[in-house]
Motif scaffolding. Sequence first.
Motif, PDB file in Angstrom:
ATOM      1  N   SER A   8       0.822  -1.208   0.000  1.00  0.00           N
ATOM      2  CA  SER A   8       0.000   0.000   0.000  1.00  0.00           C
ATOM      3  C   SER A   8       0.862   1.266   0.000  1.00  0.00           C
ATOM      4  O   SER A   8       0.521   2.247  -0.666  1.00  0.00           O
ATOM      5  CB  SER A   8      -0.976  -0.003   1.174  1.00  0.00           C
ATOM      6  OG  SER A   8      -0.295   0.015   2.405  1.00  0.00           O
ATOM      7  N   THR A   9       1.972   1.244   0.713  1.00  0.00           N
ATOM      8  CA  THR A   9       2.863   2.407   0.736  1.00  0.00           C
ATOM      9  C   THR A   9       3.486   2.624  -0.635  1.00  0.00           C
ATOM     10  O   THR A   9       3.571   3.756  -1.124  1.00  0.00           O
ATOM     11  CB  THR A   9       3.973   2.229   1.796  1.00  0.00           C
ATOM     12  OG1 THR A   9       3.363   2.023   3.070  1.00  0.00           O
ATOM     13  CG2 THR A   9       4.870   3.450   1.861  1.00  0.00           C
ATOM     14  N   ARG A  10       3.896   1.554  -1.278  1.00  0.00           N
ATOM     15  CA  ARG A  10       4.474   1.662  -2.630  1.00  0.00           C
ATOM     16  C   ARG A  10       3.434   2.207  -3.606  1.00  0.00           C
ATOM     17  O   ARG A  10       3.733   3.075  -4.435  1.00  0.00           O
ATOM     18  CB  ARG A  10       4.991   0.298  -3.101  1.00  0.00           C
ATOM     19  CG  ARG A  10       5.595   0.346  -4.504  1.00  0.00           C
ATOM     20  CD  ARG A  10       6.093  -1.008  -4.949  1.00  0.00           C
ATOM     21  NE  ARG A  10       5.076  -2.045  -4.954  1.00  0.00           N
ATOM     22  CZ  ARG A  10       4.131  -2.177  -5.880  1.00  0.00           C
ATOM     23  NH1 ARG A  10       4.067  -1.334  -6.891  1.00  0.00           N
ATOM     24  NH2 ARG A  10       3.242  -3.156  -5.803  1.00  0.00           N
ATOM     25  N   ALA A  11       2.203   1.722  -3.507  1.00  0.00           N
ATOM     26  CA  ALA A  11       1.142   2.189  -4.403  1.00  0.00           C
ATOM     27  C   ALA A  11       0.879   3.681  -4.200  1.00  0.00           C
ATOM     28  O   ALA A  11       0.749   4.434  -5.170  1.00  0.00           O
ATOM     29  CB  ALA A  11      -0.135   1.382  -4.173  1.00  0.00           C
ATOM     30  N   ARG A  12       0.830   4.118  -2.936  1.00  0.00           N
ATOM     31  CA  ARG A  12       0.608   5.539  -2.654  1.00  0.00           C
ATOM     32  C   ARG A  12       1.760   6.391  -3.164  1.00  0.00           C
ATOM     33  O   ARG A  12       1.565   7.545  -3.535  1.00  0.00           O
ATOM     34  CB  ARG A  12       0.404   5.767  -1.158  1.00  0.00           C
ATOM     35  CG  ARG A  12      -0.996   5.429  -0.695  1.00  0.00           C
ATOM     36  CD  ARG A  12      -1.215   5.919   0.718  1.00  0.00           C
ATOM     37  NE  ARG A  12      -0.502   5.102   1.684  1.00  0.00           N
ATOM     38  CZ  ARG A  12      -1.037   4.114   2.377  1.00  0.00           C
ATOM     39  NH1 ARG A  12      -2.307   3.814   2.225  1.00  0.00           N
ATOM     40  NH2 ARG A  12      -0.325   3.425   3.237  1.00  0.00           N
ATOM     41  N   ALA A  52      13.752   4.306   0.706  1.00  0.00           N
ATOM     42  CA  ALA A  52      13.416   4.326  -0.719  1.00  0.00           C
ATOM     43  C   ALA A  52      11.994   4.819  -0.945  1.00  0.00           C
ATOM     44  O   ALA A  52      11.710   5.505  -1.925  1.00  0.00           O
ATOM     45  CB  ALA A  52      13.599   2.928  -1.322  1.00  0.00           C
ATOM     46  N   LEU A  53      11.099   4.482  -0.032  1.00  0.00           N
ATOM     47  CA  LEU A  53       9.700   4.892  -0.140  1.00  0.00           C
ATOM     48  C   LEU A  53       9.452   6.281   0.448  1.00  0.00           C
ATOM     49  O   LEU A  53       8.363   6.826   0.318  1.00  0.00           O
ATOM     50  CB  LEU A  53       8.796   3.863   0.551  1.00  0.00           C
ATOM     51  CG  LEU A  53       8.689   2.514  -0.142  1.00  0.00           C
ATOM     52  CD1 LEU A  53       8.021   1.488   0.774  1.00  0.00           C
ATOM     53  CD2 LEU A  53       7.929   2.638  -1.448  1.00  0.00           C
ATOM     54  N   GLY A  54      10.460   6.826   1.140  1.00  0.00           N
ATOM     55  CA  GLY A  54      10.305   8.150   1.733  1.00  0.00           C
ATOM     56  C   GLY A  54       9.450   8.165   2.977  1.00  0.00           C
ATOM     57  O   GLY A  54       8.787   9.155   3.269  1.00  0.00           O
ATOM     58  N   VAL A  55       9.450   7.063   3.730  1.00  0.00           N
ATOM     59  CA  VAL A  55       8.680   6.970   4.967  1.00  0.00           C
ATOM     60  C   VAL A  55       9.596   6.473   6.085  1.00  0.00           C
ATOM     61  O   VAL A  55      10.708   6.017   5.837  1.00  0.00           O
ATOM     62  CB  VAL A  55       7.462   6.021   4.825  1.00  0.00           C
ATOM     63  CG1 VAL A  55       6.499   6.531   3.772  1.00  0.00           C
ATOM     64  CG2 VAL A  55       7.902   4.601   4.522  1.00  0.00           C
ATOM     65  N   SER A  56       9.116   6.519   7.304  1.00  0.00           N
ATOM     66  CA  SER A  56       9.885   5.991   8.426  1.00  0.00           C
ATOM     67  C   SER A  56       9.617   4.490   8.565  1.00  0.00           C
ATOM     68  O   SER A  56       8.619   3.970   8.057  1.00  0.00           O
ATOM     69  CB  SER A  56       9.494   6.704   9.724  1.00  0.00           C
ATOM     70  OG  SER A  56       8.172   6.350  10.094  1.00  0.00           O
ATOM     71  N   SER A  64      -0.569   3.134  10.754  1.00  0.00           N
ATOM     72  CA  SER A  64      -0.784   4.568  10.602  1.00  0.00           C
ATOM     73  C   SER A  64      -0.609   5.001   9.153  1.00  0.00           C
ATOM     74  O   SER A  64      -0.038   4.293   8.339  1.00  0.00           O
ATOM     75  CB  SER A  64       0.179   5.348  11.497  1.00  0.00           C
ATOM     76  OG  SER A  64       1.499   5.158  11.055  1.00  0.00           O
ATOM     77  N   GLY A  65      -1.053   6.204   8.864  1.00  0.00           N
ATOM     78  CA  GLY A  65      -0.998   6.727   7.512  1.00  0.00           C
ATOM     79  C   GLY A  65       0.418   7.052   7.071  1.00  0.00           C
ATOM     80  O   GLY A  65       1.333   7.179   7.863  1.00  0.00           O
ATOM     81  N   VAL A  66       0.577   7.211   5.790  1.00  0.00           N
ATOM     82  CA  VAL A  66       1.862   7.550   5.198  1.00  0.00           C
ATOM     83  C   VAL A  66       1.884   9.046   4.954  1.00  0.00           C
ATOM     84  O   VAL A  66       0.967   9.589   4.361  1.00  0.00           O
ATOM     85  CB  VAL A  66       2.065   6.771   3.883  1.00  0.00           C
ATOM     86  CG1 VAL A  66       3.362   7.170   3.221  1.00  0.00           C
ATOM     87  CG2 VAL A  66       2.042   5.284   4.155  1.00  0.00           C
TER      88      VAL A  66
END
Length: 110
Positions: A8-12, A52-56, A64-66
């Motif tokens: 889901s994080t990659r898709a977002r 790489a995904l720009g998240v923690s 939690s949300g991205v």
Amino acid sequence: MIKDQLRSTRARAGMTQERVAQAAGMHVTQYNGYETGRAGPLPNTLARIAAALGVSVEELTTKSGVTNAGAAYETPEQIDWDNAREALQALTAERLGIDADRVCVDVHIV
């Protein structure tokens, strides 16, 4: 599960598996294994994927949300290593069931 969060994080972020794998310094087959649940990433690998995904790391390991999934890192110089180290330290301590103060994390770029 981590596989669902990765997907889901990659898709977002609007990224392909190939792009995430490349940015995280791994083969797409390895990354695909994490998204399909055939394998689980080690903490240092999870930190690279998060960068790489720009998240923690916390965002990948919780429901939690991205907040910034579109900001993929391109080079090691652009990664906030202090945050990555703290996130890895917290995740490791949580998984081991000990205080984060008892965990030491070093980052080595090879």
